[in-house]
Scaffold this motif. Structure first.
Motif, short mmCIF file in Angstrom:
data_model
loop_
_atom_site.label_atom_id
_atom_site.label_comp_id
_atom_site.label_asym_id
_atom_site.label_seq_id
_atom_site.Cartn_x
_atom_site.Cartn_y
_atom_site.Cartn_z
N LEU A 169 -3.37 2.25 7.64
CA LEU A 169 -3.70 1.77 6.28
C LEU A 169 -3.02 2.64 5.22
O LEU A 169 -2.52 2.13 4.21
N ASN A 217 0.83 1.83 5.26
CA ASN A 217 1.05 0.45 4.80
C ASN A 217 0.81 0.32 3.31
O ASN A 217 1.53 -0.38 2.61
N THR A 218 -0.20 1.01 2.82
CA THR A 218 -0.53 0.93 1.39
C THR A 218 0.64 1.47 0.56
O THR A 218 1.06 0.86 -0.42
N LYS A 241 3.82 -0.94 1.01
CA LYS A 241 3.74 -2.22 0.28
C LYS A 241 3.97 -2.03 -1.20
O LYS A 241 4.37 -2.94 -1.91
N ASN A 242 3.68 -0.85 -1.68
CA ASN A 242 3.83 -0.60 -3.11
C ASN A 242 5.13 0.13 -3.45
O ASN A 242 5.28 0.66 -4.55
N LEU A 276 -3.82 4.26 -5.45
CA LEU A 276 -3.71 3.18 -4.46
C LEU A 276 -4.53 3.51 -3.21
O LEU A 276 -5.24 2.67 -2.66
N LEU A 277 -4.45 4.77 -2.76
CA LEU A 277 -5.18 5.16 -1.56
C LEU A 277 -6.68 5.20 -1.81
O LEU A 277 -7.49 4.79 -0.97
N ASP A 292 -8.30 3.34 -3.79
CA ASP A 292 -8.76 1.94 -3.76
C ASP A 292 -8.74 1.39 -2.33
O ASP A 292 -9.71 0.79 -1.88
N ALA A 293 -7.62 1.63 -1.62
CA ALA A 293 -7.49 1.04 -0.28
C ALA A 293 -8.59 1.54 0.65
O ALA A 293 -9.11 0.78 1.47
N HIS A 352 -12.23 -1.39 8.25
CA HIS A 352 -11.07 -1.98 8.94
C HIS A 352 -11.24 -1.92 10.45
O HIS A 352 -10.29 -2.16 11.17
#
Ligand code: ASP
Ligand code: MG
Length: 436
Positions: A376, A379-380, A383-384, A413-414, A416-417, A431
């Protein structure tokens, strides 16, 4: 040698002194006389129930101001004299606080490190505490209810004044708690406690009510402005529970830092830390023979430079290897100079450096052995469109080096993810279904 480890005094009595409160107030808490009066009110309240050791920092930015003065006096100030100067900041605070306490009718006494007997190594500007004379403190409590001790300073057995390194008052407080066997030490500051990330930069950052000392150590080392890491290490070693709390909201419970028992069962990740003052250094194409890494690290150790994220791995050319690591901003010039000096000795092709580095780290006691977490994380960022320059992981953290310009965005971002802004109970892993 670990801090305080040689102190036999600490072993003499295993009884916890539950009737002694140890509290520490940082520079912002004693910045003005009005604030000192507020701190005195808190201490007076505590002293109604228990004897109290209060450790204080220098008022506001006094230590920075003194450092500036020193630099004006000398381009490279003598370290012994620097300690003599810097230690005066805390002396101002203890005297003023005691004056106010006495006016409030509290039986209080101010004490310097020399008066207490906080003995350190014979090292200036970052000395470690070796021994504390707890008998003096316990004897003073026969007459007084509150002992106000100057933080950050120590004394050598030769009688020279030393300091413990910037932010060292936390360490003084924990060491005193350990020395008098107090079970807890409250660190009063200007925030409510420890957050999942820097609340000034990450809007959803959440206050943690409990966190393990291991996690706090990682967070502090990875750039979070929390507690002095040596204080946390000492607290862990001597089993002192720490509580970080807000001077301006004394009724607020703050964050408890303890061993973190059972914590990983309900929370995999505790926070995201950012350190924007990092540089990477690579030594390219050194012979792949025993002894090279030792020479490189020894040269830097001789200059007292700490390296982190030290890596060496597969190299496309046989017979050579490359080593890469990070250092803090303030050490980069000396690092390059030192490596350039030994380059021909170790037959390295070149020394490269990248000053545009920031560490973004996920920290958590329960992070180990959960494959969905790195997936995760990467990928986070991917993707950004955030490029990762270096990666390293250990038991309690995963660190990525990214460009400084992207660091705060990556942290947000992390945060939030991994849904760190949300209170979790039970299994934290949102997850889990995807990872099996
Ligand atoms: N006054 C010292 C400093 O500013 C020590 C401390 O505040 O803990 O670093
Ligand atoms: Mg300070």
């Amino acid at each position: 040698m670990n801090e305080l480890q040689s102190n036999n005094d600490l072993q003499h009595d295993n009884e916890l002194q539950r009737d002694i409160a140890v509290v520490k107030f940082g520079g912002t808490s004693v910045k003005t006389i009005a604030r000192i009066q507020h701190v005195a009110d808190i201490i007076k309240g505590i002293s109604r129930e228990r004897k109290c050791i209060a450790v204080v920092s220098a008022m506001g930015d006094t230590t920075d101001y003194l450092l500036k003065l020193a630099k004006q006096a000398s381009s490279v100030p003598d370290k012994r004299e620097l300690d003599m100067l810097l230690s005066t900041g805390e002396q101002i605070s203890i005297a003023l606080l005691c004056m106010v306490l006495k006016d409030l009718g509290v039986k209080a006494r101010s004490l310097t490190a020399n008066q207490v007997g906080i003995f350190t190594e014979h090292v200036h500007t970052r000395a470690r505490i070796v021994q504390i004379n707890n008998k003096k403190l316990l004897a003073d409590f026969e007459e007084e209810d509150v002992l106000v001790v100057a933080g950050f300073q120590g004394v050598t057995t030769a009688g020279d004044i030393t300091t413990l390194g910037r932010g060292g008052s936390d360490t003084t407080a924990v060491a005193l708690a350990a020395a008098v066997k107090a079970p807890e030490c409250d660190i009063y500051t200007d925030v409510d406690g420890i957050y999942t990330s820097d609340p000034n930069k990450i809007p959803g950052a959440r206050l943690l009510d409990r966190v393990s000392s291991g996690e706090v150590l990682e967070m502090a080392r990875l750039g979070a402005q929390v507690l002095h890491p040596r204080a946390v290490e000492l607290a862990r070693q001597y089993k002192v529970r720490l509580r970080v709390r807000n001077t301006f909201k004394p009724e607020h419970k703050g964050t408890l830092i303890d061993s973190g028992e059972n914590m990983e069962l309900f929370r995999a990740i505790s926070g995201v830390a950012v350190d924007e003052d990092q540089c990477s250094v690579a030594i390219m194409d050194v012979p792949d023979t025993p002894g090279i890494a030792g020479k490189i690290t020894q040269a830097l150790a001789d200059e007292n430079i700490s390296m982190d994220m030290i890596m060496q791995s597969v190299h496309p050319t046989a017979g050579v290897n490359s080593m890469i690591f990070t250092v803090s901003d303030s050490d980069i010039d000396q690092t390059i100079k030192t490596l350039d000096a030994i380059r021909s000795q170790i037959n390295a092709k070149e020394v490269l450096s990248d000053p545009d580095c920031a560490k973004v780290s996920l920290v958590g006691q329960g992070l180990c052995g959960q494959p969905w977490i790195p997936a995760l994380l990467f990928n986070t960022l991917g993707k950004n469109g955030i490029n990762i320059k270096m990666i390293s992981s250990s038991e309690m953290k995963i660190t990525c080096v990214v460009s400084r310009l992207k660091a705060q965005q990556a942290a947000k971002l992390l945060h939030d993810a991994f849904e760190l802004g949300e209170e979790k109970s039970g299994d934290q892993n949102p997850h889990a279904a995807k990872s099996v």
